[in-house]
Design an enzyme around this catalytic site. Structure first.
Site, PDB file in Angstrom:
ATOM      1  N   SER A 683     127.664  88.677  -7.404  1.00 34.91           N
ATOM      2  CA  SER A 683     129.020  88.658  -7.962  1.00 34.91           C
ATOM      3  C   SER A 683     130.002  89.565  -7.218  1.00 34.91           C
ATOM      4  CB  SER A 683     128.982  89.040  -9.446  1.00 34.91           C
ATOM      5  OG  SER A 683     128.543  90.371  -9.613  1.00 34.91           O
ATOM      6  N   LYS A 726     132.022  93.119 -18.207  1.00 33.77           N
ATOM      7  CA  LYS A 726     132.819  93.501 -17.041  1.00 33.77           C
ATOM      8  C   LYS A 726     134.285  93.750 -17.425  1.00 33.77           C
ATOM      9  CE  LYS A 726     129.856  91.028 -13.750  1.00 33.77           C
ATOM     10  NZ  LYS A 726     129.725  89.908 -12.800  1.00 33.77           N
TER      11      LYS A 726
END
Length: 779
Positions: A683, A726
């Site tokens: 990611s 996140k």
């Protein structure tokens, strides 16, 4: 002691003499007998006999327990006897020795008031057939000899005088005197007049006694064959057992065990296994270790809840109230349990679900499992799997091993005392394996609804139905859980809390709990809302509330100390400005990952087992030969992602006005700070590409921009996981713009509104849009 002398010169056919009613014994002619005399009537009879120097008549009582016999309670046939000795004892009792003279029968009772005095008539034995008498007499002697071989109490000293007797009736009477026979049998033979008939009865009686002695000897031999002669205690126990078997008496230990198991209404296979083990007990020495092992095994069967179940709550409202009172948020978990209760209410029968709660530490995975048990009205049992690496921990050990025991699944059910508990398997992602097997593989059967109806623990070796159990597992990450095991579980993600959620949790649960644990009440201490926010933002950095609880407890303890030192202390009110007084300097500041727009550095977002976090990607360019240097303890996937980012930039160098020669003459160093912390995953791909392009083009990356997404060689941005965690991390660090893959746009529904209001989410499908936002070309 005195010698009693009677007039022997005259033995009349009919005499009047004092009488004693004898209890539990029978006096026979031409035999000696000693007995105790304590009753007043009997003592007077003896005194009277001494006074008139006469013999005494002795007849047996019909009922030995009759203390004050009447004339109808005494047999009519007895023996006229001579008193040989009298020895005075304690309590006015005497011990008397008498010699039986001849048989007699009561004609009339002269006195029955203070003593018995009777008129008796002599009644000698008669013989009608001399030959038959002789034949039976010889048979009787043979039987006595045969009896002596079996009865060790009939010694030679007793036997020899008996065999020397030549008269049949005298032989019978003396034999009856030394043999341990019933009084009624002796009285019957005494009352029989004809010698042939007496011999017949005697031989019959002796034959029966011989059969009894043979059975006793058979029992004794049977016992001795099975035991060691030195084990006296065991010998006695086995002898009793053999007697019970011979008599058909089943009231022993194994019958009690059977009865206990019968009450449990066990499944057929379990019952048959238990009976087989009970039957083995008869063949094993109780001092043998196997004996106690079998008893322990049977005890486990008795304690396991095969049919014992608790009644589930069918009220959806009540269940919701319990779950809401214990936990704030966690809507997915609450909805799933509500669905289970609803279906159970409609179908009345439902297999227990197998749930897996995944989330960072401190979000309430373990505590919500306890609340589920309370909401369903079920028992709760917890088993920690952290560090478990032996398959036997799950399945148990075979009974062939010393110290074998069932596995922790069966042990947990025994402790739960019901067949349908809520069973928590904590930290399932921390399982490991070694040479003793893989516990994760053993859990495949436990957590498979199609197999766990007949789960077999190795120690128990019987099927146990686990389908009624609600299994709940917890994990911080799914990555370490084997796929076959993960496939059997329904995964429910418990994401981290926002600051507003933490504030509510602190107000509703943590502060009241801390006050109670530290002996304070709300009248002693108030922690204001702004103080809680200050603790959340300045002293904790976590997805859950575990550290927040510690800090609140630390504050409350310090206040409790004040009250303990001075009982007159006034109520304490803690606001934002006084937090530092109790907790010291702030442990963290809400600073950006980048303090200013920088060249060759970009902020990425990462997900860890402990929640979301930000990470800074740094790029260093140095003259060299085109080498790529990767540092920061990066995993293989992250290294590949870095190479993919470099390859994309290099392939599109002309578009970004970068000379192709620069790549062959420049070494690229990619570093992710906090080098001691392992990092992996794809990611960070677009973050690396942005930082690399910034380093080559000298364009600074905006400090308030963070990004997450996987990059391909064609510049496509692929979706990622853990968007909520996140996003929370970006919010905590003061980020304003968050670049996310376009395919993750649907996940924004799970982001709390308070976060969405303060963060600008920018969905992108290719890396060009990422560069525009990061370099400020399209704000």
């Amino acid at each position: 002691m005195e010698e009693i002398i009677t007039n022997e010169n005259l033995i009349k056919e009919v005499v009047t003499v004092p009488m004693i009613a004898l209890r539990g014994k029978v006096l026979l002619p031409k035999t000696f007998l000693s007995f105790d005399v304590g009753r007043a009537m009997s003592l007077k009879a003896i005194d009277k006999a001494r006074e008139i120097k006469s013999n005494i008549f002795i007849a047996s009582q019909k009922n030995a327990f009759q203390d004050n016999p009447k004339k109808e309670d005494v047999f009519e046939v007895g023996v006229v006897a001579r008193i040989k000795q009298i020895v005075k004892g304690s309590n006015n009792s005497v011990k008397v020795q008498v010699e039986g003279l001849y048989r007699a029968k009561i004609i009339e009772y002269v006195n029955t008031n203070d003593m018995f005095s009777v008129i008796v008539e002599r009644s000698d034995y008669t013989s009608s057939n001399a030959i038959e008498t002789e034949a039976l007499f010889r048979l009787a002697k043979n039987k006595i000899f045969e009896y002596s071989l079996l009865d060790k109490h009939l010694t030679k000293e007793v036997l020899i005088p008996l065999t020397d007797i030549e008269e049949a009736n005298e032989f019978i009477d003396n034999s009856l005197n030394v043999l341990s026979l019933k009084e009624k049998d002796c009285q019957e033979i005494l009352e029989t007049t004809d010698t042939v008939e007496r011999l017949t009865k005697f031989v019959t009686l002796l034959t029966n006694e011989l059969e009894i002695l043979k059975v006793e000897k058979k029992i004794s031999n049977k016992v001795r064959e099975n035991i060691d002669k030195s084990q006296k205690e065991y010998y006695l126990r086995e002898q009793i057992k053999a007697i019970h078997t011979e008599l058909g008496d089943d009231e022993d230990e194994k019958e009690k065990i059977k009865e206990d198991l019968r009450k449990k209404n066990l499944p057929k296979e379990v019952w048959e296994k238990a009976i087989a083990e009970i039957n083995r007990l008869d063949k094993i020495n109780p001092s043998s270790p196997d004996y106690s092992i079998i008893l322990n095994y049977l005890d486990w069967i008795k304690q396991l809840p095969f049919n014992e179940v608790t009644t589930d709550t069918e009220s959806l409202v009540e269940a919701k109230e319990i779950l809401d009172s214990d936990h704030f948020g966690l809507e997915k978990v609450k909805q799933r349990i509500t669905e289970y209760i609803a279906v159970l209410k409609l179908t009345k029968k439902l297999k227990g679900p197998i749930l897996c709660f995944v989330g960072p530490p401190g979000v309430g995975k373990t505590s919500v499992a306890k609340s589920i048990a309370r909401a369903l009205n079920r028992n709760f049992v917890r088993m920690s799997l952290g560090g478990v690496k032996d398959e036997s921990e799950i399945r148990g050990h075979r009974r062939t091993y010393v110290g074998a025991m069932p596995g922790r699944i069966i042990t947990g059910l025994k402790n739960a005392k019901s067949a349908n508990p809520v069973f928590l398997l904590d930290e399932i992602d921390k399982l490991s394996s070694d040479i003793h097997g893989d516990p994760a593989s053993a859990l495949l059967e436990v957590l498979d609804p199609e197999q766990n109806t007949t789960f077999r623990d190795r120690y128990m070796d019987i099927p146990y139905d686990l389908s009624k159990v609600i299994f709940i597992t917890t994990a911080n990450s799914l990555e370490t859980i084997p796929y076959p095991l993960l496939d059997r579980m329904e995964v429910i993600e418990l994401t981290g809390y926002t600051n507003e959620e933490k504030l509510e949790i602190a107000k509703r649960y943590l502060i009241p709990k801390a006050l109670e644990n530290n002996g304070l009440k709300s009248k002693n201490l108030t922690i204001k809302e702004d103080a809680v926010k200050e603790i959340i933002e300045g002293y904790t950095l976590e997805a859950g509330v575990r550290n927040l609880e510690r800090e609140i407890n630390s504050v409350v303890r310090k206040v409790a100390t004040k009250f303990a030192e001075d009982a007159t202390t006034k109520k304490q009110v803690i606001g934002k400005t006084s937090v530092g007084k109790y907790l010291g300097i702030k442990k963290r500041q809400r600073d950006l990952a980048l303090t200013e727009d920088e060249v060759g550095a970009a902020t990425g977002l990462a997900w860890t087992a402990f929640g979301g976090t930000t990470l800074t990607i740094e790029i260093g360019l140095m003259a060299g030969k085109g080498d790529i240097i990767l540092t920061g303890k990066l995993g293989d996937v992250m290294k590949e992602s870095a190479r993919a980012a470099i390859s994309y930039i290099r392939a599109n160098a002309e578009k970004y006005n970068i000379s192709e020669d620069r790549f062959s003459q420049t070494d690229i160093h990619i570093h992710v700070p906090e080098g001691a912390t392992p990092k992996d995953g794809p990611s960070a791909g677009i973050t690396m590409a942005t930082a690399i392009l910034s380093a080559f083009t000298k364009k600074p990356v905006r400090k308030k921009v963070a990004m997450t997404g996987e990059i391909t060689l064609r510049g496509k941005v692929l979706p990622i996981g853990g968007l909520k965690e996140k996003s929370l991390a970006a919010f905590r660090m003061g980020i304003t713009d968050v670049i996310i893959p376009k395919e993750n746009q649907k996940d924004l529904l799970e982001i709390p509104n308070e976060i969405k209001e303060k963060l600008n989410f920018i969905p992108v499908s290719n890396v060009e849009k990422v560069f525009e936002v990061a370099f400020g070309e399209n704000k």
